[in-house]
Each structure stands twice: as C-alpha cells, then as structure tokens.
Design a protein around this motif. Structure first.
Motif, mmCIF file in Angstrom:
data_model
loop_
_atom_site.group_PDB
_atom_site.id
_atom_site.type_symbol
_atom_site.label_atom_id
_atom_site.label_comp_id
_atom_site.label_asym_id
_atom_site.label_seq_id
_atom_site.Cartn_x
_atom_site.Cartn_y
_atom_site.Cartn_z
ATOM 1 N N MET A 1 0.846 -1.200 0.000
ATOM 2 C CA MET A 1 0.000 0.000 0.000
ATOM 3 C C MET A 1 0.871 1.236 0.000
ATOM 4 S SD MET A 1 -2.612 1.273 2.920
ATOM 5 C CE MET A 1 -1.490 2.525 3.538
ATOM 6 N N SER A 2 0.418 2.243 -0.727
ATOM 7 C CA SER A 2 1.202 3.479 -0.741
ATOM 8 C C SER A 2 1.098 4.141 0.631
ATOM 9 C CB SER A 2 0.682 4.420 -1.832
ATOM 10 O OG SER A 2 -0.696 4.634 -1.643
ATOM 11 N N GLU A 3 2.152 4.807 1.024
ATOM 12 C CA GLU A 3 2.226 5.429 2.343
ATOM 13 C C GLU A 3 1.382 6.699 2.376
ATOM 14 O OE1 GLU A 3 3.736 5.348 6.061
ATOM 15 O OE2 GLU A 3 5.123 4.447 4.650
ATOM 16 N N LEU A 4 0.537 6.808 3.391
ATOM 17 C CA LEU A 4 -0.255 8.026 3.529
ATOM 18 C C LEU A 4 0.561 9.068 4.282
ATOM 19 C CD1 LEU A 4 -3.650 6.355 4.352
ATOM 20 C CD2 LEU A 4 -3.347 8.067 2.563
ATOM 21 N N LYS A 5 0.735 10.226 3.685
ATOM 22 C CA LYS A 5 1.489 11.303 4.327
ATOM 23 C C LYS A 5 0.637 12.561 4.360
ATOM 24 C CE LYS A 5 5.816 10.196 5.420
ATOM 25 N NZ LYS A 5 6.926 10.037 4.494
ATOM 26 N N TYR A 6 0.730 13.288 5.454
ATOM 27 C CA TYR A 6 -0.066 14.513 5.553
ATOM 28 C C TYR A 6 0.770 15.705 5.099
ATOM 29 C CZ TYR A 6 -3.958 17.279 7.367
ATOM 30 O OH TYR A 6 -5.020 18.129 7.496
ATOM 31 N N LEU A 7 0.266 16.915 5.327
ATOM 32 C CA LEU A 7 0.871 18.121 4.778
ATOM 33 C C LEU A 7 2.346 18.288 5.159
ATOM 34 C CD1 LEU A 7 -1.986 20.737 5.389
ATOM 35 C CD2 LEU A 7 -1.793 18.965 3.647
ATOM 36 N N LYS A 8 3.105 18.835 4.232
ATOM 37 C CA LYS A 8 4.539 19.059 4.457
ATOM 38 C C LYS A 8 4.784 20.332 5.256
ATOM 39 C CE LYS A 8 6.004 17.243 0.037
ATOM 40 N NZ LYS A 8 6.471 17.605 -1.306
ATOM 41 N N PRO B 1 4.498 6.879 16.914
ATOM 42 C CA PRO B 1 3.765 5.947 16.056
ATOM 43 C C PRO B 1 4.086 6.098 14.569
ATOM 44 C CG PRO B 1 2.315 7.716 16.759
ATOM 45 C CD PRO B 1 3.639 7.964 17.433
ATOM 46 N N HIS B 2 4.902 7.093 14.229
ATOM 47 C CA HIS B 2 5.196 7.310 12.809
ATOM 48 C C HIS B 2 6.690 7.330 12.500
ATOM 49 C CE1 HIS B 2 1.060 7.689 11.583
ATOM 50 N NE2 HIS B 2 0.827 8.490 12.593
ATOM 51 N N ALA B 3 7.483 6.733 13.378
ATOM 52 C CA ALA B 3 8.919 6.577 13.140
ATOM 53 C C ALA B 3 9.591 7.879 12.702
ATOM 54 C CB ALA B 3 9.172 5.460 12.123
ATOM 55 N N CYS C 1 5.245 13.600 11.360
ATOM 56 C CA CYS C 1 4.806 13.920 12.727
ATOM 57 C C CYS C 1 3.339 14.340 12.739
ATOM 58 C CB CYS C 1 5.660 15.046 13.303
ATOM 59 S SG CYS C 1 5.073 15.618 14.928
ATOM 60 N N MET C 2 2.555 13.757 13.648
ATOM 61 C CA MET C 2 1.139 14.115 13.775
ATOM 62 C C MET C 2 0.879 14.882 15.067
ATOM 63 S SD MET C 2 -0.594 10.446 14.762
ATOM 64 C CE MET C 2 -2.145 11.198 15.225
#
Lengths: 100, 343
Positions: A1-8, A31-33, A50-51
């Motif tokens: 699965m493609s990695e879900l990434k949020y805003l840069k 949780p997101h290494a 980072c979330m």
C-alpha cells in the motif's frame, strides 16, 4: 500500500540536541517513526510524518523535545471555534457523537 | 449488566481477582459490531480494575487497557493462551489512543489504578506493559517515580503481543508503526454513514420540498421528478464523502483531506451527470458540480479526526484555505440550483 502522508512543513516539533541523552524513548513511543537514534543522539529523520500527538515530548525525561500537541481533527477545530475554546473532541458530553 | 466474559476468579494476596475468557462470545461480537456502527457505543464499558487471563501467578506480565469494551476485547482475544494480568484503567469508556490524547488514559490514572488494585501484592515484579499509543497520556518516568512500576511500552496492536513476548518484550519497528490500512478505513464507514443520516435526511427533505417550485407556482409533479433526482444526488454526495473517500484515500490525489474530498465528490458528480441525474439546465448542472465537490470536501475534511496521521497544525492549515471555499461553493451551488427552478 502506498504510504499516507499529511501536509509538508507544518509540524511544530522541535528537538533540542543539547539536552538529548540518546535514551531512545522518543523512538519507542512515536507511532510514525519520526525519530532515529544514531551515535547516541536522537535525530528527526522524518519530520513531515509527525502528527503532533505529543507522546515523545511527554516521555522525554530530559525535556529535549517540544511540540504543540493536539488532535488533528477538523471537527474538533470547528467545535473549539464555536465554543471559543481550544480544539476539542469532547465527545463525552455528547453521547451520540463518536470519539475521534 | 451480566458479565458473561468473567468465567471465575483467582485468589491473590490482594484478594479475589476475576478471570476473563479469551474467547469472544456471540454477545461480545454483536456488541463490538454495534460499537463499530456507533450504536450505544458510549456506555460500552468494562469496570476498571484488575483481571486475570489464563492462570497467572506473581511472575506473569501485566497489561494495561482502557475500559472501552472494544479495546478490552481486542486485548483478551489476542492474549489467548498467555497467562497474564490485565489492569483496566478508567477512561470513561474511550479507547486507548483517544483517551491518552485527553489524558484520561494517563500517568495519574495508571498510578492510581496500580494503588487501588494493590498490584504490588499481586505480582512480584515491577513492570507494567502499556500499549504504545497510551504514551500520549502516560509519561513512563513519572509513573516510575510515583509508583515504583516501570512502564514498558508494548506494541501498537494487541495482535502483535504474542510475537512481542516471544521476542523477550522487544517490538520490531513495524510493530511500533501506526498505519491506516483499508481494513481500518473500512471500519469507519458504517459509523460515519449512520452518524451522518441526521444531516442527510433533513437536507434531502428540504431539497424535495423546494424541487416543486417553478415560475408558475408550485408543482407536486416536479416535487416527485426533480425531488427524487435531487435526493439521489445527495445520497451520492454523502457516499462520495463517507464511503468512497475513506476507501480510496491513498489513491485520491493531494495530501489535504479537503482536496481528496473534492476529488471524490467530482468523481460522484460525473456518475450523476452520466446517469442524467444532474438535470438539463446549465444552471442546475453547475449547481450540482459545486455542491458535490464542496459538500464531499467538507465531509472528508471531517474524517481527519478518525484518521491516524493528521496533525493539528496541518488540519488548521488546510481548513484556513478549504472552509471559505467550501462555504462559497456550497452557497453559490444552492443559489444556482434555486435559480434553475425558475428559468
């Protein structure tokens, strides 16, 4: 699965290398290494993942990490704006609303 | 309430401790399914306290859990065959991660619960395994200072506990990662759909009533013809935002949820257009294009809270751009749709 990434480039995460002892707690709890320990020092290797959950800062015994933590939830921002408070997913008061 | 998951009790130095089954009964599964669908989920709780799994002794590991029954069920199901203690914290029936974010699954509650259950008399070691996602609320070093117990952060998912224990309480990098796979996204859909009905149904009603308007007055024939078409369109918008978007999330372009939602709305608009549901008048077609994209964008933006990787800074940033556009597009769309009734 493609990695879900949020805003840069939005996270408020900050690492103070002078205070870091390389204990590795941040690497464990994230949780997101986002962190990696290299040569006895934590390093932010994936900042945009980072979330802002705040687990690293809370568990850094040496106060080397700062982050403005909060819930990444639009509904919480709206509820906060309506009530004039900080973003809150305060579902406890409203029984039919699911939490997060 | 009957607690059929309690199968007996075990004597300890701190008194009798209830033993729980590691096999979920039909009633457990039915309750879990209802909780996923957001039915009666707020009182879906377990009494906080200490429970035994299998036949634990004073050397057995201690796992912390939330008193949301879905969290507790996931833990006991996955540690089938392991002799262990589980210490259930009072999180007001909220799951571990959300409760940790609020601080109810937190340092103070861990310390209090260790004391109230007399855990130090039950086990001889001084270690408590806390799910990694509890770290947002639990400061391991503070718990150690206040209670003498070392917090060890276990894997994110309960299903990784057996391999984690086998490896000598070492989690692999993958066990520490939170993902957002299709299975987890699909689990959101029934709850979102049911929760959203309270908005969908009144809006549908309003459109059906307005559909009867025309230059000469009001026509119940139009109410039926245009109204039913409009109602179907609204259902499609709703599905675009609450079913199509979560399912296709990684493949929808863009990083912001509101953009992804606009795209899923546009896809559904094309379906509507090809099916002849968007009407003939250019006013109405443009109206639906605007309403599909803006409403779906708003719905998907609100999925940020249920996702596992969005930050507050990011959400605020996307909202500052998206919300004004959503409001403008929806308002213009609605206006054009009403104009289309009269031209």
């Amino acid at each position: 699965m493609s990695e879900l990434k949020y805003l840069k480039g939005v996270t408020t995460l900050k690492l103070n290398e002078d205070k870091c002892t390389g204990c590795g707690m941040c690497e464990i709890v994230c949780p997101h290494a986002v962190f990696e320990i290299t040569n006895g020092q934590a390093e932010i290797t994936d900042r945009d993942a980072c979330m802002e959950c705040g687990a690293c800062a809370l568990n850094c015994e040496f106060g080397a990490i700062e982050v403005e933590s909060g819930v990444g939830c639009a509904e919480a921002v709206i509820v906060g704006a309506v009530r004039g408070t900080d973003p809150t997913c305060d579902c406890c008061g409203e029984p039919e609303k699911p939490c997060c | 309430m009957d607690k059929e998951y309690i199968t007996g009790s075990v004597a300890t130095k701190a008194g009798e401790v209830p033993v729980v089954s590691t096999v979920l009964s039909r009633a457990d599964k039915w309750g879990d399914l209802k909780a996923i669908c957001a039915i009666r989920r707020m009182d879906y709780t377990v009494d906080p306290g200490l429970y035994a799994v299998g036949n634990p002794n004073e050397d057995s590991p201690v796992f912390a859990s939330a008193n949301y029954k879905l969290s507790f069920d996931a833990l006991r199901r996955e540690i089938d065959g392991i002799d262990a203690w589980t210490i259930v914290l009072d999180t007001n029936g909220i799951n571990v991660w959300c409760a940790a974010g609020k601080g109810t699954f937190g340092t103070q509650e861990v310390v209090n619960r260790i004391e109230r259950t007399n855990l130090k008399d039950v086990v001889s070691h001084r270690k408590i395994i806390v799910p990694q996602l509890g770290a947002t609320g639990v400061a391991a070093h503070e718990v150690r200072k206040s209670s003498g117990f070392s917090v060890v952060f276990g894997p994110v998912r309960a299903s990784d506990i057996p391999p984690y224990l086998k490896a000598g309480m070492v989690a692999t990098r993958e066990m520490r990662r939170v993902r957002f796979p299709l299975r987890d996204r699909a689990r959101l859909i029934p709850g979102e759909i049911l929760q959203g009905l309270k908005y969908l149904l009144p809006v549908m009603g309003l459109f059906v009533i307005l559909a009867g308007l025309h230059r000469g007055g009001y026509s119940s024939q139009l109410t039926l013809r245009v109204g039913s078409r409009s109602a179907i369109n609204l259902i499609l918008v709703y599905l675009a935002g609450l079913a199509l978007a979560p399912a296709l999330l990684p493949w929808l372009p863009g990083r912001s949820f509101s953009f992804k939602g606009m795209v899923s709305g546009a896809i559904m608009f094309l379906v509507s257009l090809l099916a002849g549901l968007a009407g003939q008048s250019p006013f109405e077609i443009v109206a639906w294009a605007l309403m599909f994209t803006s409403i779906s964008s708003f719905c998907v933006m609100n999925l940020t809270g249920a996702s596992t990787y969005t930050s507050l800074s990011g959400v605020k940033k996307e909202m500052s751009v998206a919300v004004p556009l959503q409001i403008a597009a929806a308002a213009v769309g609605l206006t054009l749709w009403i104009i289309a009734r009269f031209v």
